[in-house]
Design an enzyme around this catalytic site. Structure first.
Site, PDB file in Angstrom:
ATOM      1  N   ASP A 283       4.073   2.239  -1.438  1.00 33.12           N
ATOM      2  CA  ASP A 283       3.863   2.319   0.005  1.00 33.12           C
ATOM      3  C   ASP A 283       2.524   1.696   0.388  1.00 33.12           C
ATOM      4  OD1 ASP A 283       3.846   2.903   2.677  1.00 33.12           O
ATOM      5  OD2 ASP A 283       3.547   5.072   2.440  1.00 33.12           O
ATOM      6  N   LYS A 290      -2.211   0.180   5.089  1.00 30.38           N
ATOM      7  CA  LYS A 290      -3.160   1.241   4.735  1.00 30.38           C
ATOM      8  C   LYS A 290      -4.501   0.634   4.335  1.00 30.38           C
ATOM      9  CE  LYS A 290       0.194   4.493   2.712  1.00 30.38           C
ATOM     10  NZ  LYS A 290      -0.032   5.621   3.623  1.00 30.38           N
ATOM     11  N   ASP A 301       4.631   7.437  -4.344  1.00 35.97           N
ATOM     12  CA  ASP A 301       5.363   7.760  -3.122  1.00 35.97           C
ATOM     13  C   ASP A 301       6.875   7.881  -3.367  1.00 35.97           C
ATOM     14  OD1 ASP A 301       5.065   8.495  -0.485  1.00 35.97           O
ATOM     15  OD2 ASP A 301       5.346   6.472   0.301  1.00 35.97           O
ATOM     16  N   ARG A 364      10.276   9.010   6.723  1.00 34.65           N
ATOM     17  CA  ARG A 364      11.273   9.651   7.579  1.00 34.65           C
ATOM     18  C   ARG A 364      12.407   8.690   7.943  1.00 34.65           C
ATOM     19  NH1 ARG A 364       6.502  10.978  11.634  1.00 34.65           N
ATOM     20  NH2 ARG A 364       5.445  10.923   9.629  1.00 34.65           N
TER      21      ARG A 364
HETATM   22  N1  BES Z   1       3.367   8.238   1.733  1.00 35.48           N
HETATM   23  C1  BES Z   1       2.578   8.523   2.871  1.00 35.48           C
HETATM   24  C2  BES Z   1       2.048   9.943   2.887  1.00 35.48           C
HETATM   25  C3  BES Z   1       1.013  10.286   1.851  1.00 35.48           C
HETATM   26  C4  BES Z   1      -0.322  10.128   2.146  1.00 35.48           C
HETATM   27  C5  BES Z   1       1.374  10.794   0.628  1.00 35.48           C
HETATM   28  C6  BES Z   1      -1.282  10.449   1.203  1.00 35.48           C
HETATM   29  C7  BES Z   1       0.425  11.130  -0.318  1.00 35.48           C
HETATM   30  C8  BES Z   1      -0.908  10.965  -0.027  1.00 35.48           C
HETATM   31  C9  BES Z   1       3.413   8.315   4.141  1.00 35.48           C
HETATM   32  O1  BES Z   1       4.359   7.328   4.079  1.00 35.48           O
HETATM   33  C10 BES Z   1       2.472   7.942   5.215  1.00 35.48           C
HETATM   34  O2  BES Z   1       1.882   6.907   5.111  1.00 35.48           O
HETATM   35  N2  BES Z   1       2.339   8.795   6.218  1.00 35.48           N
HETATM   36  C11 BES Z   1       1.467   8.562   7.311  1.00 35.48           C
HETATM   37  C12 BES Z   1       2.200   8.934   8.566  1.00 35.48           C
HETATM   38  C13 BES Z   1       1.488   8.543   9.832  1.00 35.48           C
HETATM   39  C14 BES Z   1       1.478   7.034   9.970  1.00 35.48           C
HETATM   40  C15 BES Z   1       2.202   9.181  10.983  1.00 35.48           C
HETATM   41  C16 BES Z   1       0.235   9.421   7.129  1.00 35.48           C
HETATM   42  O3  BES Z   1       0.367  10.559   6.683  1.00 35.48           O
HETATM   43  O4  BES Z   1      -0.862   8.931   7.382  1.00 35.48           O
HETATM   44 ZN    ZN Z   2       5.104   6.888   2.239  1.00 35.17          ZN
HETATM   45 MN    MN Z   3       3.606   5.429   4.582  1.00 30.61          MN
END
Ligand code: BES
Ligand code: ZN
Ligand code: MN
Length: 512
Positions: A283, A290, A301, A364
Site C-alpha cells: 500500500d 503516503k 497491509d 474499504r
Molecule cells: N493500510 C492503511 C492503514 C494502516 C496505517 C495500517 C498504518 C497499518 C499502519 C490504510 O490503507 C490507510 O492508508 N488508511 C488511511 C485512511 C485515510 C486515508 C482515511 C489512514 O489510516 O491514514
Molecule cells: Zn491499506
Molecule cells: Mn491505504
C-alpha cells in the site's frame, strides 16, 4: 529461500526432576514465597542453586524475564530455565502462552535443540490441563518463529528444528496435555504460515502469488477448495472496487475464494461463516501517496487476508464442523498512469456507488466487494479483518485490535474468544452518526469521513454492504507494528487473527 525453523512437539510422561533434556523450562511467579513443592524437588537435584539464584535477587520472576541454572552429570536436565510468570493473581491463560514463547525464543537464541517444558505445573488446577497444553504449543510456535527466508549469510548455524516435549509425571495428565498440544500445534503452525506469507515483501508476493499460495493450500487438503477470479472475471462480475484499487499496478488484482466443507455434513443449525480479509500486497497510498518514512511496513497491509488463509488452514486440519468461506480480495495500491484517482466514482459489486476522495482509503474499497460477495453467498455471519486505519492505532495503540459490528451476541462471542486466544480486541462504535459522514453528494457513499473517528467511519462504510447479515469487523492496523513491546511474536508480522478466528470457528462448531 530457506525454510523457517521447524517445530516438533510431543508429550512425555516422566518425573521432571529426572527428565533428560538440554534445557528444562519451569515457571516462577514473582510473588511466590520461596519455591513451590515441585520446584523445590527439582532444586534438591541442583544442590540448591535455584533457591540461591532467587534469593540473590538476580531473578525476580517478572514477566518476560528468565534465568538459567546449570546442572551436572547427576541432574537429568543440563540446564533449568526459570521463566518469569509475573504476579500470580494477574495470571491468565496467556501468561502460560507467553511463558512458552519466552522459553522457545531463548532455546532458539541459544541454539538448544531439545527443550523440556513443565510450565503448566506452576498453575496447579487453575486452568484445564488440555487448554494449558494448547497454550504451550501455540506459545512455542510464536516464540520460536523468526523470519529469515532471505538471510543467506552465516548465522553460526541456526537451528533447523526445535524439539519440544511437554512433561508431566502423571500419564493421565500427559494424555490431556497431548490433546491440547495437537490442536495448539495446528493453530501455531497455521499462525506461523500466516506470518511468513505476511512478512514476504511486495516484490515476492503480489496478488497473483497470494492466489497461488491459496491454491496450493487448498490443493493439499480434501476439505478445502479454492477459486480465483482474475481481472477479466472481476470485470465480468462488476467487482469495480477491487479493480479500481488494483488499476495502478502491473500486478493485477485477484479475488481469492476458499471454501471449507467438513467431511461430515454439518447440522443445519450451525451457521455458515464468511471470513473476509484485506490483502493489499503493498500500500503506497496510490495517487494520494503516503509519506516515505516507514512505507516499507505497508507490505504488511495484506495481514488480514493472510490471517484468513491461516484460519482456513487451521479449520481444515482441526476438522471443524462448520462451513466456512475465506474471501480474500487482493490488490496492489500503486500510483501510475493507469491508477484510479481522487474524484472517481466507482460502481461496486453491490451496486452501490462510491466517490473516491482519497486513494489511500483503499482497504474499504476492496473489502466492500468481498463483503458483498460473502453476503451473496448467503453466509449467515460475516467477519472481516483488515489493517484498515491508522486511526485505530491512534485509538487503541498496538496492544488490541478494534472490534465493530451489528450483532450483540456475535460481539460478545468474539470478546470471549479474544480472552481464550490471547489476541485482544476492544469494542468500538460504527453506527448512524458515523455512517452519516460517509454519504456523498454525488454518489451513494464516499470513501473517507471527517478528520475524527476514522476507525469508526471506516467500519460504518463497510456496514453498508452486509445486508441483513450478522457482521463483525476487526481493525488490526496496530498489530504488526515493529517493537510491539509486550507481544511474544518478535518483529514483523504477528499473525494476529489466526488464533482469534480459529477459536471463534471452534466455538461455532462446538469444539472445545
Ligand atoms: N493500510 C492503511 C492503514 C494502516 C496505517 C495500517 C498504518 C497499518 C499502519 C490504510 O490503507 C490507510 O492508508 N488508511 C488511511 C485512511 C485515510 C486515508 C482515511 C489512514 O489510516 O491514514
Ligand atoms: Zn491499506
Ligand atoms: Mn491505504
Amino acid at each position: 529461500m530457506k525454510e523457517i525453523i521447524k517445530v516438533e512437539m510431543k508429550t512425555r510422561t516422566v518425573d521432571f526432576c529426572k527428565c533428560k533434556t538440554d534445557m528444562l523450562a519451569v515457571g516462577v511467579f514473582s510473588d511466590a514465597k520461596g519455591l513451590d513443592k515441585t520446584n523445590r524437588e527439582l532444586d534438591s537435584k541442583f544442590a540448591g542453586s535455584i533457591e540461591r539464584l532467587i534469593k540473590s535477587g538476580d531473578f525476580e520472576g517478572k514477566e518476560q524475564s528468565s534465568a538459567i541454572v546449570y546442572g551436572n552429570d547427576k541432574t537429568g536436565a543440563k540446564r533449568v530455565l526459570l521463566v518469569g510468570l509475573g504476579e500470580r493473581k494477574k495470571a491468565t491463560l496467556d501468561t502460560i502462552r507467553r511463558a512458552a514463547a519466552n522459553a522457545a525464543k531463548k532455546a532458539v537464541a541459544m541454539k538448544i535443540e531439545n527443550l523440556g517444558m513443565a510450565l503448566h505445573k506452576a498453575f496447579g488446577g487453575r486452568f484445564d490441563i488440555t487448554t494449558m497444553g494448547q497454550a504451550c504449543a501455540e506459545g512455542t510456535y510464536l516464540g520460536s518463529y523468526r523470519y529469515d527466508e532471505f538471510v543467506t549469510e552465516s548465522e553460526n548455524g541456526r537451528l533447523d528444528s526445535l524439539k519440544v516435549e511437554l512433561i508431566d509425571s502423571d500419564a493421565a495428565k500427559t494424555k490431556k496435555l497431548n490433546k491440547g498440544l495437537s490442536s495448539g500445534a495446528i493453530i501455531g503452525k497455521a499462525q506461523s504460515y500466516a506470518r511468513t506469507l505476511a512478512n514476504r515483501p511486495g516484490n515476492v508476493i503480489n496478488p497473483a502469488e497470494l492466489a497461488a499460495a491459496a491454491k496450493q493450500l487448498a490443493g493439499s487438503s480434501r476439505t478445502l477448495s479454492c477459486t480465483v477470479f482474475d481481472e477479466k472475471q472481476l470485470a465480468a462480475k462488476g467487482m469495480n472496487g477491487i479493480l479500481a484499487v488494483g488499476a495502478g499496478s502491473q500486478n493485477k488484482p485477484r479475488l481469492i475464494v476458499l471454501k471449507y466443507t467438513p467431511a461430515r455434513t454439518v447440522c443445519s443449525k450451525v451457521p455458515t461463516v464468511g471470513l473476509v480479509g484485506k490483502a493489499i500486497t503493498f500500500d503506497s497510498g496510490g495517487i494520494s501517496i503516503k509519506p516515505s518514512a516507514r512505507m516499507d511496513q505497508m507490505k504488511l497491509d495484506k495481514s488480514g487476508g493472510v490471517a484468513v488463509l491461516g484460519t482456513m488452514k487451521a479449520a481444515a486440519e482441526l476438522k471443524l464442523g462448520v462451513n466456512v468461506y475465506g474471501i480474500i480480495p487482493a490488490a496492489e495500491n500503486l500510483p501510475s498512469g493507469t491508477s484510479y484517482r481522487p474524484g472517481d466514482i466507482i460502481t461496486t459489486f453491490s451496486g452501490k456507488t462510491v466517490e473516491v476522495q482519497n486513494t489511500d482509503a483503499e482497504g474499504r474499497l476492496i473489502l466492500c466487494d468481498g463483503i458483498a460477495y460473502a453476503e451473496k453467498q448467503n453466509c449467515d455471519i460475516i467477519i472481516d479483518i483488515a489493517t484498515l486505519t491508522g486511526a485505530c492505532m491512534v485509538a487503541l495503540g498496538k496492544y488490541m485490535a478494534g472490534l465493530m459490528g451489528n450483532d450483540d451476541k456475535l460481539i460478545k462471542t468474539l470478546q470471549k474468544c479474544a480472552e481464550t486466544s490471547g489476541e485482544k480486541i476492544w469494542y468500538m462504535p460504527s453506527g448512524d452518526e458515523y455512517a452519516e459522514e460517509m454519504k456523498s453528494k454525488i454518489a451513494d457513499l464516499k470513501n473517507i469521513g471527517s478528520n475524527w473517528g476514522g476507525a469508526c467511519t471506516a467500519a460504518a462504510f463497510l456496514r453498508q454492504f452486509v445486508g441483513n447479515k450478522k457482521w463483525a469487523h476487526l481493525d488490526m492496523a496496530g498489530m504488526d507494528m515493529p517493537h510491539n513491546g509486550k507481544n511474544s511474536a518478535g518483529t514483523g508480522s504477528t499473525g494476529f487473527g489466526v488464533r482469534l478466528l480459529t477459536t471463534y470457528l471452534m466455538n461455532v462448531a462446538g469444539k472445545k
